[in-house]
Design a protein around this motif. Structure first.
Motif, short mmCIF file in Angstrom:
data_model
loop_
_atom_site.label_atom_id
_atom_site.label_comp_id
_atom_site.label_asym_id
_atom_site.label_seq_id
_atom_site.Cartn_x
_atom_site.Cartn_y
_atom_site.Cartn_z
N LEU A 162 0.84 -1.19 0.00
CA LEU A 162 0.00 0.00 0.00
C LEU A 162 0.88 1.25 0.00
CD1 LEU A 162 -2.81 -0.94 2.58
CD2 LEU A 162 -2.58 -1.57 0.16
N PRO A 163 0.40 2.34 -0.58
CA PRO A 163 1.22 3.54 -0.72
C PRO A 163 0.88 4.62 0.31
CG PRO A 163 -0.65 3.71 -2.17
CD PRO A 163 -0.82 2.41 -1.40
N THR A 164 1.71 5.64 0.32
CA THR A 164 1.33 6.93 0.86
C THR A 164 0.71 7.69 -0.30
OG1 THR A 164 3.26 6.92 2.30
CG2 THR A 164 2.15 9.03 1.99
N VAL A 165 -0.46 8.29 -0.08
CA VAL A 165 -1.16 9.02 -1.14
C VAL A 165 -1.10 10.52 -0.82
CG1 VAL A 165 -3.34 9.36 -2.34
CG2 VAL A 165 -2.70 7.08 -1.53
N ILE A 166 -0.62 11.29 -1.79
CA ILE A 166 -0.43 12.72 -1.59
C ILE A 166 -1.41 13.49 -2.47
CG2 ILE A 166 1.23 14.63 -1.74
CD1 ILE A 166 3.44 12.43 -1.54
N ASP A 167 -2.16 14.40 -1.84
CA ASP A 167 -3.16 15.18 -2.59
C ASP A 167 -2.99 16.68 -2.32
OD1 ASP A 167 -5.43 15.54 -4.24
OD2 ASP A 167 -6.72 15.70 -2.49
N VAL A 168 -1.77 17.08 -1.95
CA VAL A 168 -1.50 18.48 -1.61
C VAL A 168 -0.74 19.12 -2.78
CG1 VAL A 168 -0.43 20.04 0.05
CG2 VAL A 168 -1.36 17.84 0.82
N PRO A 169 -1.32 20.14 -3.42
CA PRO A 169 -0.69 20.70 -4.63
C PRO A 169 0.76 21.11 -4.45
CG PRO A 169 -2.92 21.52 -4.42
CD PRO A 169 -2.64 20.75 -3.17
N ARG A 170 1.13 21.70 -3.31
CA ARG A 170 2.52 22.15 -3.15
C ARG A 170 3.49 20.98 -3.15
NH1 ARG A 170 1.00 23.63 2.47
NH2 ARG A 170 1.87 22.09 3.91
N ASP A 171 3.02 19.80 -2.74
CA ASP A 171 3.85 18.60 -2.78
C ASP A 171 3.79 17.94 -4.15
OD1 ASP A 171 4.72 18.80 -0.08
OD2 ASP A 171 2.78 18.06 0.57
N LEU A 172 2.62 17.98 -4.77
CA LEU A 172 2.48 17.39 -6.10
C LEU A 172 3.31 18.12 -7.14
CD1 LEU A 172 -1.39 16.74 -6.16
CD2 LEU A 172 0.41 15.03 -5.93
N SER A 173 3.53 19.40 -6.91
CA SER A 173 4.28 20.19 -7.89
C SER A 173 5.77 19.94 -7.83
CB SER A 173 4.01 21.69 -7.68
OG SER A 173 4.55 22.12 -6.44
N GLY A 174 6.24 19.23 -6.79
CA GLY A 174 7.67 19.01 -6.65
C GLY A 174 8.37 20.31 -6.32
N PRO A 175 9.68 20.41 -6.54
CA PRO A 175 10.39 21.67 -6.30
C PRO A 175 9.92 22.74 -7.27
CG PRO A 175 11.81 20.10 -7.41
CD PRO A 175 10.57 19.35 -7.04
N LYS A 176 10.02 23.98 -6.83
CA LYS A 176 9.59 25.11 -7.66
C LYS A 176 10.79 25.98 -8.04
CE LYS A 176 6.72 24.32 -4.59
NZ LYS A 176 6.40 22.98 -4.01
N ARG A 297 22.55 36.15 -2.97
CA ARG A 297 23.23 36.39 -4.25
C ARG A 297 22.51 35.72 -5.42
NH1 ARG A 297 28.87 33.99 -3.53
NH2 ARG A 297 29.16 34.84 -5.64
N LEU A 298 21.49 34.93 -5.15
CA LEU A 298 20.84 34.15 -6.20
C LEU A 298 19.62 34.86 -6.77
CD1 LEU A 298 20.93 30.57 -4.59
CD2 LEU A 298 22.61 31.64 -6.13
N GLY A 299 19.57 34.93 -8.09
CA GLY A 299 18.40 35.49 -8.75
C GLY A 299 17.32 34.44 -8.98
N LEU A 300 17.73 33.20 -9.28
CA LEU A 300 16.81 32.12 -9.59
C LEU A 300 17.40 30.81 -9.09
CD1 LEU A 300 14.22 31.24 -11.30
CD2 LEU A 300 15.83 30.79 -13.16
N PHE A 301 16.56 29.99 -8.47
CA PHE A 301 17.00 28.68 -7.98
C PHE A 301 15.80 27.77 -7.83
CE2 PHE A 301 16.29 31.41 -4.32
CZ PHE A 301 15.41 30.65 -3.55
N MET A 302 16.07 26.52 -7.55
CA MET A 302 15.01 25.51 -7.44
C MET A 302 14.97 24.95 -6.03
SD MET A 302 13.21 24.26 -10.12
CE MET A 302 11.85 23.08 -10.27
#
Length: 525
Positions: A162-176, A297-302
């Motif tokens: 059986l799995p862990t089921v994730i239904d939270v958009p911020r987690d479903l989107s992975g890193p931003k 110092r970072l303009g963009l990162f993940m």
């Protein structure tokens, strides 16, 4: 007569052996009345031996408040064995090899290959009949979400874990991808819509001292090994994520062999050559990127949240970079995970009470049970409380001098381990947590509308596992090396054809064929 007697003796011996095998197979099964609803689950106390993967920050599981409370509620005592995460895989392999495995795994971190291997050996018990009879909460999840059933059903038609089921958009989107909006505003620019717009912004970050310290110390893009940035930017070029496999119109595509991937690398090479991509990208780890982020110092990162890379008090300068387009792709898209972390729970053939064990775990798939076991939850009034009369916002109760992370690690194994339950959007999004609430807002506004799953969770057969293991490592290593070389200009793009030919020499076509068969099984199941 002598020949007849010999035949009868052989038949007797075979029947004796079959009975013995049957007795052995059923010797672990003990008749036990299981209450199908309510608590306790069993009227007479039983003990079940379980193994779980303990994170370094967690207290011993037999001392956790949630698990002890659940023992009293169910009348089922758990005898825990919780190897530490750093040595867990080695101990897990040893358990199976020696036959000293438990009666069940909870937060067991079983891989899909484990499910196939030990399911076919009848060590892991097929769960589908137990689900139908003793797991109404999880059965409803499967009935409501056919893709989840597909993604946990092995090629032989069984569900072994059986799995862990994730239904939270911020987690479903992975890193931003996080970009410094203050710098953009201060420089009189607008949020980008294409990779060309992004190039203009990054160039301005480098040349116009947006942090205002009088030094040219800004790093337009901070990255480690490029995989992080690739996850977010690849969508602009028509494919998704960093998994390398995409399913497009039911056809499997190996992204690093495509012309679109070449365009992505040409873009990254341009950024690298002009000093817009950190020159240390391929020699630094994530910790080094974070150190630069702490210096602003970072303009963009993940990352999952901006505050994980830059000082919390200045993290509000960053917003999520929206999906972009390019000359080779005009469709806005963002990678979404399947929301399934497989292998969280399994029952073995040593378990004398499989029915009670299935009823025990099923509670965590209910709304109440998910909150009870989840890292964001616990018991109302003790672990969390509503902060408004309308019950639209709640917050964790944290004693003075303690942190939420410390409290979670003492309360539940879900704080650091993927345990079987549902991370429900309806509950998690009601948490009053300014940092998380800001991420939720950004994901909702920027990504959720454009979510696409690059490739579903599939299984290989035992035979395919051997083939994939023999091929994939060499291909992945080669792609990683060549991605770096193309990006930094060590290899010319005039050599792209040689690169793709080498992929085929490494048996890429065979690997794609296996992935296609696995995908087709998933789709047809």
């Amino acid at each position: 007569m002598k020949k007849t007697l010999q035949i009868m003796l052989i038949i007797f011996a075979v029947l004796t052996l079959l009975v013995a095998c049957s007795d052995k197979k059923s010797s672990n099964q003990q008749t036990m009345a299981v209450n199908k609803t309510g608590f306790p689950i069993v009227d007479e106390e039983i003990t079940i031996k379980m193994v779980g993967q303990k994170s370094p920050t967690q207290t011993n599981w037999d001392k956790m408040k949630v698990l002890n409370s659940y023992e009293e509620k169910t009348n089922i005592k758990i005898q825990w064995d919780t190897p530490a995460g750093d040595g867990y895989r080695e101990k897990l392999n040893l358990m199976f090899a020696s036959g000293e495995y438990p009666e069940a795994f909870f937060g067991g971190g079983l891989s899909r290959d484990d499910e196939i291997k030990y399911g076919s050996q009848e060590i892991l018990v097929p769960l589908e009949d137990l689900i139908d009879e003793y797991a109404p909460n999880f059965k409803k999840i499967l009935d409501d979400n056919p893709d989840i059933r597909r993604s946990i059903t092995t090629p032989d038609g069984h569900i072994y874990a059986l799995p862990t089921v994730i239904d939270v958009p911020r987690d479903l989107s992975g890193p931003k991808l996080w970009v410094n909006k203050k710098w953009i505003d201060d420089l009189g620019l607008e949020m980008p819509k294409s990779v060309d717009d992004l190039y203009t912004i990054l160039k301005s970050f480098k040349e116009n001292d947006p942090n205002g310290n009088g030094e040219a110390d800004e790093i337009p893009i901070g990255s480690s090994k490029l995989e992080d940035i690739k996850y977010g930017l690849m969508g602009a070029f028509g494919y998704l994520g960093s998994n390398n496999f995409n399913a497009v119109d039911d056809k499997v595509v190996y992204v690093p062999s495509t012309e679109e991937y070449k365009e992505f690398l040409m873009y990254m090479n341009k950024l690298y050559e002009e000093g817009l991509l950190d020159k240390e990208t391929f020699t630094q780890d994530a910790q080094a990127v974070t150190a630069k982020g702490q210096e602003m110092r970072l303009g963009l990162f993940m990352d999952a949240g901006a505050f994980l890379k830059v000082p919390v008090e200045q993290s509000d300068q960053y917003v999520a970079l929206p999906p972009l387009t390019s000359s080779v792709n005009q469709e806005l898209m963002w990678p979404r995970t399947s929301g399934i972390s497989s292998g969280s729970f399994a029952i073995t053939d040593k378990n004398p009470h499989p029915e009670a064990t299935m009823r025990w775990v099923d509670y965590f798939y209910s709304e109440e049970g998910s909150t009870f076991i989840g890292v964001a939850g616990g018991v109302e009034g003790e672990d969390w409380e509503w902060i408004d009369e309308e019950k639209t916002k709640w917050e964790q109760i944290v004693p003075e001098g303690r942190t939420m992370a410390e409290m979670g690690a003492e309360r539940t194994p879900a704080a650091g381990t993927f345990v079987p339950h549902v991370m429900r959007k309806e509950w998690v999004l009601k948490e009053h947590s300014p940092l998380n609430n800001e991420i939720d807002k950004e994901v909702s506004e920027k990504y959720e509308e454009y979510f696409k799953i690059p490739f579903p969770d599939t299984y290989y057969t035992n035979e395919e596992i051997e083939e994939v293991n023999a091929i994939q490592s060499d291909i992945s290593d080669y792609v990683e090396r060549m991605t770096a070389k193309f990006t930094v200009g060590e290899v010319s793009f005039d050599e792209w054809d040689q690169y793709t030919k080498q992929l085929n020499k490494l048996k890429l076509e065979q690997l794609i064929e296996i992935q296609q068969e696995a995908y087709d099984r998933w789709k047809d199941s």
